[in-house]
Design a protein around this motif. Sequence first.
Motif, PDB file in Angstrom:
ATOM      1  N   VAL A  47      46.010   7.477 -42.889  1.00 50.47           N
ATOM      2  CA  VAL A  47      45.347   8.525 -42.109  1.00 50.47           C
ATOM      3  C   VAL A  47      46.251   9.746 -42.021  1.00 50.47           C
ATOM      4  O   VAL A  47      47.433   9.637 -41.696  1.00 50.47           O
ATOM      5  N   ALA A 100      41.275  10.038 -38.697  1.00 47.82           N
ATOM      6  CA  ALA A 100      41.603   9.159 -37.576  1.00 47.82           C
ATOM      7  C   ALA A 100      40.339   8.735 -36.835  1.00 47.82           C
ATOM      8  O   ALA A 100      40.188   7.569 -36.448  1.00 47.82           O
ATOM      9  N   GLU A 101      39.417   9.660 -36.636  1.00 52.36           N
ATOM     10  CA  GLU A 101      38.151   9.322 -35.977  1.00 52.36           C
ATOM     11  C   GLU A 101      37.338   8.349 -36.819  1.00 52.36           C
ATOM     12  O   GLU A 101      36.728   7.409 -36.285  1.00 52.36           O
ATOM     13  N   VAL A 131      38.884   4.876 -36.398  1.00 49.52           N
ATOM     14  CA  VAL A 131      38.497   4.245 -35.135  1.00 49.52           C
ATOM     15  C   VAL A 131      37.053   3.768 -35.193  1.00 49.52           C
ATOM     16  O   VAL A 131      36.725   2.664 -34.732  1.00 49.52           O
ATOM     17  N   CYS A 151      47.178   3.013 -30.092  1.00 47.33           N
ATOM     18  CA  CYS A 151      47.662   4.329 -30.518  1.00 47.33           C
ATOM     19  C   CYS A 151      49.011   4.233 -31.224  1.00 47.33           C
ATOM     20  O   CYS A 151      49.112   4.524 -32.409  1.00 47.33           O
ATOM     21  N   SER A 211      46.071  -0.213 -35.526  1.00 50.84           N
ATOM     22  CA  SER A 211      46.885   0.781 -34.830  1.00 50.84           C
ATOM     23  C   SER A 211      46.830   2.092 -35.577  1.00 50.84           C
ATOM     24  O   SER A 211      46.967   2.113 -36.810  1.00 50.84           O
ATOM     25  N   LEU A 212      46.659   3.186 -34.851  1.00 52.01           N
ATOM     26  CA  LEU A 212      46.654   4.497 -35.500  1.00 52.01           C
ATOM     27  C   LEU A 212      48.010   4.782 -36.136  1.00 52.01           C
ATOM     28  O   LEU A 212      48.079   5.311 -37.246  1.00 52.01           O
ATOM     29  N   TYR A 213      49.089   4.431 -35.454  1.00 53.90           N
ATOM     30  CA  TYR A 213      50.422   4.671 -36.014  1.00 53.90           C
ATOM     31  C   TYR A 213      50.601   3.939 -37.344  1.00 53.90           C
ATOM     32  O   TYR A 213      51.081   4.528 -38.322  1.00 53.90           O
ATOM     33  N   THR A 223      51.254  10.971 -35.580  1.00 59.90           N
ATOM     34  CA  THR A 223      50.362  10.133 -34.778  1.00 59.90           C
ATOM     35  C   THR A 223      50.123  10.760 -33.410  1.00 59.90           C
ATOM     36  O   THR A 223      48.991  10.806 -32.919  1.00 59.90           O
ATOM     37  N   LYS A 243      46.622  12.109 -31.944  1.00 61.82           N
ATOM     38  CA  LYS A 243      46.103  11.646 -30.652  1.00 61.82           C
ATOM     39  C   LYS A 243      45.678  12.833 -29.799  1.00 61.82           C
ATOM     40  O   LYS A 243      44.585  12.836 -29.206  1.00 61.82           O
ATOM     41  N   TYR A 288      39.496   7.754 -25.550  1.00 59.28           N
ATOM     42  CA  TYR A 288      40.929   7.463 -25.495  1.00 59.28           C
ATOM     43  C   TYR A 288      41.367   7.391 -24.041  1.00 59.28           C
ATOM     44  O   TYR A 288      41.069   8.288 -23.243  1.00 59.28           O
TER      45      TYR A 288
END
Length: 276
Positions: A21, A27-28, A31, A39, A49-51, A75, A79, A90
Amino acid sequence: IPSEIEEYRDARWRREGVRQVETAFEAERFVEQVGFAACLTDSRRPGPSLYVAVCGRRGAVMPRNVQKDEEASLTWHLKDEIVRRGKVYYAKLARGKAMFLAPRMIPCFNAIWGVRRSEERRRLSRNAQAILRVLRREWEMSTGDLRDESGVTNRHSFTKAMDELQAAMLVVPSEVFYQPKFTYIWTLAIGRFPDALLRRPGRDAALREIARCFLTGAGMTIRGELARVTGLSRPEAGRGNRALVTEGYATMPSTGEYWLIERDSRVTPDAERQPD
């Protein structure tokens, strides 16, 4: 976790360099695909995990000096942008876990952790109620102004009350500013996600759908994993997983172990990859 399951998760949770990402839009989408994600957790914690998706590798570990780490900084920036755009949920949810929720999963999480207005006096602290009254009157306010207006001026007490309101799915951050000083702007969750928060499935249905969402991305899950990722109690996580077995969506080869019945045969309980 079997190696072929790790590979399955690599693809679903974007733990691959070719699918990492890089933008808020990506990122959206991430999710939305996984349903819910942490996050800033790394490979030492289970779940999407986004990270880790930003890093694009399975073994990503958050460095001690995150300020100088490009992946951690990206990241954090993503966010902030996601919060500003307001397309996915979030907040700090159960057990203080900072999580993103796809809009389709908001009703399920709200059914488990959300506090109804009729329950607020019984379930919320006085400080949380004071802050909530101000936000319902003003709708949106910065951290400093909200502390002053609510009368909860002690920093620790205010933070604790805000965590409580976020966990109750009543308040969310709507924007963040770094100049002239760092501050969040807070707003009512119902104002950002009215349709999703007005729909509230039964508790059993919500547990089943949370379990389905995780298992779809994980391929299989072991004892305690769903509880650690979501903040559910172990008995309730087990109820959700067993509902999937009853439905025929999953199998349970041993106690606490659940396998997705995968239509394309990419994941099988006997740990053998089937031919395409």
